[in-house]
Design an enzyme around this catalytic site. Structure first.
Site, PDB file in Angstrom:
ATOM      1  CB  CYS A 139      23.537   4.146  41.623  1.00  0.00           C
ATOM      2  SG  CYS A 139      24.870   4.984  42.490  1.00  0.00           S
ATOM      3  CE  LYS A 158      -4.113   1.952   2.125  1.00  0.00           C
ATOM      4  NZ  LYS A 158      -3.702   3.330   2.184  1.00  0.00           N
ATOM      5  CE  LYS A 193      -5.318  -3.773  -4.866  1.00  0.00           C
ATOM      6  NZ  LYS A 193      -4.492  -3.055  -5.835  1.00  0.00           N
TER       7      LYS A 193
HETATM    8  S1  IVH Z   1      -6.468  -0.554  -4.543  1.00  0.00           S
HETATM    9  C1  IVH Z   1     -10.899  -0.390  -4.840  1.00  0.00           C
HETATM   10  N1  IVH Z   1      -3.901  -0.775  -4.167  1.00  0.00           N
HETATM   11  O1  IVH Z   1      -5.100   3.439  -0.699  1.00  0.00           O
HETATM   12  C2  IVH Z   1      -9.506  -0.500  -4.396  1.00  0.00           C
HETATM   13  N2  IVH Z   1      -4.968   1.155  -3.360  1.00  0.00           N
HETATM   14  O2  IVH Z   1      -6.956   3.729   1.455  1.00  0.00           O
HETATM   15  C3  IVH Z   1      -8.784   0.699  -4.767  1.00  0.00           C
HETATM   16  N3  IVH Z   1      -3.473   2.717  -2.267  1.00  0.00           N
HETATM   17  O3  IVH Z   1      -7.399   5.288  -2.512  1.00  0.00           O
HETATM   18  C4  IVH Z   1      -7.505   0.815  -4.185  1.00  0.00           C
HETATM   19  N4  IVH Z   1      -1.629   1.598  -2.582  1.00  0.00           N
HETATM   20  O4  IVH Z   1      -4.944   5.598  -3.045  1.00  0.00           O
HETATM   21  C5  IVH Z   1      -4.982  -0.026  -3.969  1.00  0.00           C
HETATM   22  N5  IVH Z   1      -1.627  -1.089  -3.962  1.00  0.00           N
HETATM   23  C6  IVH Z   1      -2.709  -0.344  -3.764  1.00  0.00           C
HETATM   24  C7  IVH Z   1      -2.643   0.886  -3.105  1.00  0.00           C
HETATM   25  C8  IVH Z   1      -3.809   1.602  -2.924  1.00  0.00           C
HETATM   26  C9  IVH Z   1      -2.157   2.704  -2.108  1.00  0.00           C
HETATM   27  C10 IVH Z   1      -4.335   3.807  -1.816  1.00  0.00           C
HETATM   28  C11 IVH Z   1      -5.292   4.277  -2.828  1.00  0.00           C
HETATM   29  C12 IVH Z   1      -6.616   4.229  -2.169  1.00  0.00           C
HETATM   30  C13 IVH Z   1      -6.251   4.230  -0.729  1.00  0.00           C
HETATM   31  C14 IVH Z   1      -7.314   3.645   0.151  1.00  0.00           C
END
Ligand code: IVH
Length: 678
Positions: free
Chosen positions: A428, A107, A292
């Site tokens: 001490c 993330k 996912k």
């Molecule tokens: S998938 C429907 N993958 O996290 C799913 N989001 O907290 C859409 N983000 O708005 C997001 N890295 O900006 C996805 N590898 C990643 C991500 C990611 C960062 C962010 C993204 C999203 C936010 C949600």
């Protein structure tokens, strides 16, 4: 709930609109989570406009609106293994017997954007905004170096589907750590605003009204998904999340590293742990992984809530953790003589600040965590306070690490240290230990103590190191000529310090002085209680443990500590000195008058046993002390009066055996009201 909602709205505004957050993500998540939980439990009280009901921040007015053809959802979060497993359990119920595979990627911590391509050419880009409408940042995104403006439509093995007619690519604009550091240096040199962290720098750069400024910022785009996609006639397109990522890479996009297909939830757990370990070695910040469901058909069947898809979950790393090397363990001596081990770390960034030291608490903790010098260790900032060492990264042990031997002598004065039964700390106990002296003098003059203005930690340490002061009493003996021997001390400053020392002495009341003495376990609250009950330090010094324990909030440990302080000859000398120097506050006027008047109890030791009529034990004790007497708890020949109330027990029997004067409750009250002469 309303309070939480308005707090969250406030922080949303700071984050999304002003790009200037006040709290970190972990704190924000905690607020959000609290409100979310309350709403789950009380749907009837839930405001339809609650911040949990929407997807992101509001669009700011400076940019043209950008309408997303498909909503750009947020993600639900998990903060623990349990929450992750609860998610997989929900999936199992929703997709019975399907055992979905997961695509897992890091993330990234940046700004979410969508970039639209028609026939392989960049047409526009927008921020996520509230998920439905964002800001049109096309001109700015065009300047991002690794974002393709023309897609590579050659197809090939990793992207057999080739080039879509329409493609909305979603991803994160980020700034790498080293680029962020350089940008901040440049900003500072130019006298411009610096950024709190790479994410704010990225967001602030994308949302520049002048794209020429954005162009100068080292931004990168990483693609992690898609919005709408339209394929030419007869092309099947992508069927899984993995296909999408491979396809995007083939079309020319940067995609997150360390992403992979995981066959089942256990596999995701392993990958999570691996990415967590890699976290600090990556060139950019990540705050968790996103898992996912891989199959797009499964994704479609699972659908989304108002806020987030049901097929994805952001599994966050615990707040503010980092991995670094344990270089050394130093042992410090505190004000109360406790030897505290401190980890010396290879400097590492932790929630926005560099960390190079962390407390290890005590010997047992080092052993329990099995820490060895040279270990790679996980450090964390729990609740954003003092950093602490969580434990070693066992996988990275090389065998070169060695055990730390906790010193059993004071590292400063070399006196043998002691570890009292039931205590974790080595201490001490040398009252003259320079380390203790330094700390206790710093405390004595600090705001928590006498609050001597102008005589801060730095000066006190210099005075101790130069041998100009050895005890708190020495402070009141300081003259300007002593101070003037110090470097960087001028006549004006010296004069001010001497004046404020005298002022602090004259201003100090009994509670302040008791607190400043730094008796272990005696803080402001206890000092107040003691000052309310004893007319001066003499009276307090005479009180035995049992008598002290009759006072509110004073238990055996505190009483023992107070006794220990007053029976120590070094401290007795200190008190004599303070008296001689005129630092001898007495309790308020009223008590003083009572204490000064001659009473039958003046100078006498009184012991209470049983329940008194019309009066609590502590009230009676206070009256005796105001009359100049001392209340004791232990029966002995030295007791002058034993006051026996109702249901007096073994102490009364003992008093009779010893032939002591026993007073009935009423008699006692009568005598209290009488002077010696009457
Ligand atoms: S998938 C429907 N993958 O996290 C799913 N989001 O907290 C859409 N983000 O708005 C997001 N890295 O900006 C996805 N590898 C990643 C991500 C990611 C960062 C962010 C993204 C999203 C936010 C949600």
């Amino acid at each position: 709930m309303q309070e939480l909602a308005s707090l969250i709205r406030y922080h949303d505004h700071r984050y999304y609109v002003l790009d200037d957050p006040e709290i970190d993500d972990a704190e924000y998540d905690a607020l959000f989570r609290e409100l979310w939980d309350l709403e789950e439990r009380h749907p009837e009280l839930t405001d339809p406009d609650s911040p949990t009901r929407r997807v992101g921040g509001e669009a700011s007015r400076a940019f043209r609106p950008f309408a997303h053809s498909l909503p750009m959802y947020s993600l639900d979060n998990a903060f623990s293994l349990e929450e992750w497993r609860a998610f997989t359990a929900r999936l199992a119920r929703a997709l019975p017997g399907e055992d979905p595979a997961f695509w897992v990627d890091p993330k990234l911590d940046g700004l979410a954007v969508e970039v639209v391509y028609e026939d392989g050419g960049f047409v526009r880009a927008g921020t996520r905004g509230d998920g439905v409408t964002g800001e049109d940042v096309s001109a700015n995104l065009r300047t991002v170096r690794n974002l393709p403006l023309r897609l590579d439509g050659r197809g090939g093995e990793s992207n057999p589907a080739g080039l879509p007619n329409l493609l909305e690519v979603r991803g994160e604009v980020i700034m790498r750590r080293e680029d962020f550091a350089r940008l901040n240096r440049e900003q500072a040199d130019a006298g411009r605003k610096t950024f709190a962290n790479p994410r704010n720098a990225a967001a602030g750069s994308v949302r520049q009204l002048d794209p020429r400024i954005t162009a100068e910022r080292p931004l990168r785009f990483y693609a992690y998904g898609i919005g709408l996609v339209e394929w030419p006639e007869g092309v099947t397109g992508w069927a899984t999340q993995q296909d999408i990522l491979n396809g995007l890479r083939a079309l020319g996009f940067s995609v997150p590293e360390h992403s992979r297909l995981c066959s089942d939830p256990g596999d995701v757990e392993r990958h999570y742990a691996k990415v967590a370990r890699l976290r600090e070695s990556l060139g950019y910040e990540i705050d968790g992984v996103v898992a996912k469901v891989d199959g797009l058909d499964q994704q479609r069947r699972l659908g989304a809530t108002a806020r987030a898809p049901r097929w994805a979950l952001a599994w966050k790393f615990p707040a503010g953790q980092a991995v670094t090397r344990l270089l050394d363990i130093q042992v410090q001596v505190g004000r109360t003589g406790v030897l505290t081990p401190v980890a010396v770390l290879e400097p590492v960034a932790l929630s926005g600040a560099m960390v190079s030291r962390a407390t290890l608490h005590n010997e047992d903790e080092i052993r329990a965590k099995d820490l060895r010098l040279g270990d790679r260790v996980v450090v964390q900032r729990a609740g954003d306070v003092i950093p602490e060492v969580v434990g070693p990264v066992m996988e990275e042990r090389t065998g070169e690490e060695h055990e730390f031997v906790f010193p059993h002598v004071c590292p400063v004065c070399a006196t043998p240290a002691v570890r009292l039964p039931g205590e974790a700390a080595w201490r001490c106990q040398n009252m003259a230990c320079p380390a203790l002296l330094r700390q206790s003098l710093v405390y004595f003059t600090s705001k928590a103590g006498l609050d001597v203005e102008g005589l801060g930690k730095k000066w006190v340490e210099i005075l101790v190191d130069k041998g100009l002061i050895h005890t708190p009493a020495d402070i009141f003996r300081l003259r300007e000529e002593h101070l003037l021997t110090l470097e960087r001390m001028g006549p004006k400053l010296a004069g001010n310090i001497v004046t404020s020392i005298a002022q602090a002495r004259d201003r100090a009341d009994l509670a302040t002085l008791i607190r400043a003495l730094g008796i272990r376990h005696v803080g402001a609250q206890t000092a107040r209680v003691l000052a309310d009950h004893f007319p001066d330090l003499d009276a307090l010094g005479r009180a035995d443990r049992e008598a002290l324990q009759l006072l509110p909030d004073i238990g055996p440990e505190v009483a023992a500590s107070i006794r220990g302080f007053f029976t120590n000859p070094v401290n007795q000398r200190l008190l004599d000195d303070l008296r001689g120097l005129g630092l001898w506050p007495r309790a308020g006027e009223q008590e003083r008058a009572a204490g000064d008047s001659d009473s039958l109890f003046t100078g006498k030791r009184i012991l209470f046993t049983g329940t008194l009529p019309d009066m609590s034990r502590s009230q009676a004790q206070k009256l005796v002390e105001q009359a100049g007497g001392t209340v004791v708890g232990a029966i002995s020949k030295k007791v002058d009066f034993v006051v026996a109330g109702a249901e007096a027990g073994s102490k009364l029997t003992k008093a009779r055996e010893l032939g002591l004067t026993v007073l009935e409750g009423v008699e006692f009250l009568r005598m209290l009201g009488q002077g010696k002469s009457s």
